[in-house]
Design an enzyme around this catalytic site. Sequence first.
Site, PDB file in Angstrom:
ATOM      1  N   ASP A  74      27.515  54.044  34.848  1.00  0.00           N
ATOM      2  CA  ASP A  74      26.631  54.474  36.131  1.00  0.00           C
ATOM      3  C   ASP A  74      25.777  55.665  35.831  1.00  0.00           C
ATOM      4  O   ASP A  74      25.745  56.291  34.755  1.00  0.00           O
ATOM      5  CB  ASP A  74      27.512  54.804  37.278  1.00  0.00           C
ATOM      6  CG  ASP A  74      28.474  55.776  37.222  1.00  0.00           C
ATOM      7  OD1 ASP A  74      28.637  56.406  36.260  1.00  0.00           O
ATOM      8  OD2 ASP A  74      29.587  55.621  37.999  1.00  0.00           O
ATOM      9  N   HIS A 133      37.230  54.880  44.331  1.00  0.00           N
ATOM     10  CA  HIS A 133      36.217  54.118  43.565  1.00  0.00           C
ATOM     11  C   HIS A 133      36.532  54.014  42.152  1.00  0.00           C
ATOM     12  O   HIS A 133      36.766  54.793  41.683  1.00  0.00           O
ATOM     13  CB  HIS A 133      34.728  54.589  44.186  1.00  0.00           C
ATOM     14  CG  HIS A 133      34.509  56.021  43.543  1.00  0.00           C
ATOM     15  ND1 HIS A 133      33.542  56.799  44.054  1.00  0.00           N
ATOM     16  CD2 HIS A 133      34.804  56.515  42.543  1.00  0.00           C
ATOM     17  CE1 HIS A 133      33.460  57.716  43.501  1.00  0.00           C
ATOM     18  NE2 HIS A 133      34.219  57.911  42.354  1.00  0.00           N
ATOM     19  N   ASN A 177      38.736  58.126  46.785  1.00  0.00           N
ATOM     20  CA  ASN A 177      38.512  57.075  47.821  1.00  0.00           C
ATOM     21  C   ASN A 177      38.887  55.650  47.042  1.00  0.00           C
ATOM     22  O   ASN A 177      38.691  54.655  47.558  1.00  0.00           O
ATOM     23  CB  ASN A 177      37.062  56.911  48.574  1.00  0.00           C
ATOM     24  CG  ASN A 177      36.385  56.912  47.465  1.00  0.00           C
ATOM     25  OD1 ASN A 177      36.328  56.819  46.265  1.00  0.00           O
ATOM     26  ND2 ASN A 177      34.676  56.920  47.956  1.00  0.00           N
ATOM     27  N   GLU A 221      32.082  51.935  45.790  1.00  0.00           N
ATOM     28  CA  GLU A 221      32.757  52.475  46.821  1.00  0.00           C
ATOM     29  C   GLU A 221      33.360  51.668  47.912  1.00  0.00           C
ATOM     30  O   GLU A 221      33.189  50.258  47.648  1.00  0.00           O
ATOM     31  CB  GLU A 221      31.618  53.226  47.875  1.00  0.00           C
ATOM     32  CG  GLU A 221      30.890  54.286  47.075  1.00  0.00           C
ATOM     33  CD  GLU A 221      31.420  55.411  46.443  1.00  0.00           C
ATOM     34  OE1 GLU A 221      32.849  55.563  46.546  1.00  0.00           O
ATOM     35  OE2 GLU A 221      30.688  56.480  46.536  1.00  0.00           O
TER      36      GLU A 221
HETATM   37  P1  PGA Z   1      36.529  63.145  38.510  1.00  0.00           P
HETATM   38  O1  PGA Z   1      35.697  61.804  39.073  1.00  0.00           O
HETATM   39  O2  PGA Z   1      36.956  62.592  37.256  1.00  0.00           O
HETATM   40  O3  PGA Z   1      35.392  63.991  38.662  1.00  0.00           O
HETATM   41  O4  PGA Z   1      37.776  63.204  39.381  1.00  0.00           O
HETATM   42  C1  PGA Z   1      36.217  60.536  39.025  1.00  0.00           C
HETATM   43  C2  PGA Z   1      35.511  59.353  39.592  1.00  0.00           C
HETATM   44  O5  PGA Z   1      34.948  59.887  40.744  1.00  0.00           O
HETATM   45  O6  PGA Z   1      35.692  58.298  39.286  1.00  0.00           O
END
Ligand code: PGA
Length: 241
Positions: free
Chosen positions: A67, A138, A136, A143
């Site tokens: 992304d 995702h 969450n 999301e």
């Molecule tokens: P993080 O993010 O590795 O910074 O915890 C993971 C994500 O949001 O996919």
Amino acid sequence: MELIIVKDYAALSQRAANLIQAQLTWNPQSVLGLATGSTPVGMYDALVKMYQDKAIDFSQVTTFNLDEYLGLGQDNPQSYYAFMHEHLFKHINVNKEKIHIPNGLSEDIQSECLAYEKSIQLHGGIDLQVLGIGHNGHIGFNEPNVEFEAKTHVVSLDQETIEANKRFFDSIEDVPKKAISMGIKTIMKSKRIVLLASGEGKADIIAKLVKDEISPNVPASVLHLHENVVIIVDEAAASKL
Ligand code: PGA
């Protein structure tokens, strides 16, 4: 779904790097799907170390990132392009022309999404996709209440994601509200997937992912339908299993 529990973040990072090394030994021309966020940073450090030790060669590798924020260009330090350059690409011998990250500044976003999806297909699909997981659930920026059939598309970030990512920006107002993300369908077409999670903060979502039913409310739960998924978690992230 194979679950591997390792002691700590260092072990998780090394284990994930070893998987990538094995993939490139097996097929030096592999197509890698890469992720940003805090979680894979240790894995990238381990890969850079392997490269310096001449234990891995990226010269024939193609990469596709999950992304990119909409509105941020490559030279913006908060862009995922800059992140990848900083943590991995500038340290290794990857061919810059084989790096793919959605263009957050594209003037025709729909065409950008279609072209990104097509490019993945033209390269034969992703051999090994690395994923983090949001609190969450995702994956990429897909999301909760996700459309499982979505390919690369524009997404609106959840407030929770904006909150979680504000640590990378001067203020919460600076966090982009939209991004281009591979869709669940894009991710699910990968031949192999490795999902990483570290720390107590991820314990609830990992428990949910492993124990609960498949649901669009937990986008990562779709991985139960994929036949080649490895989840690597440290003991803290596994503490509620
Ligand atoms: P993080 O993010 O590795 O910074 O915890 C993971 C994500 O949001 O996919």
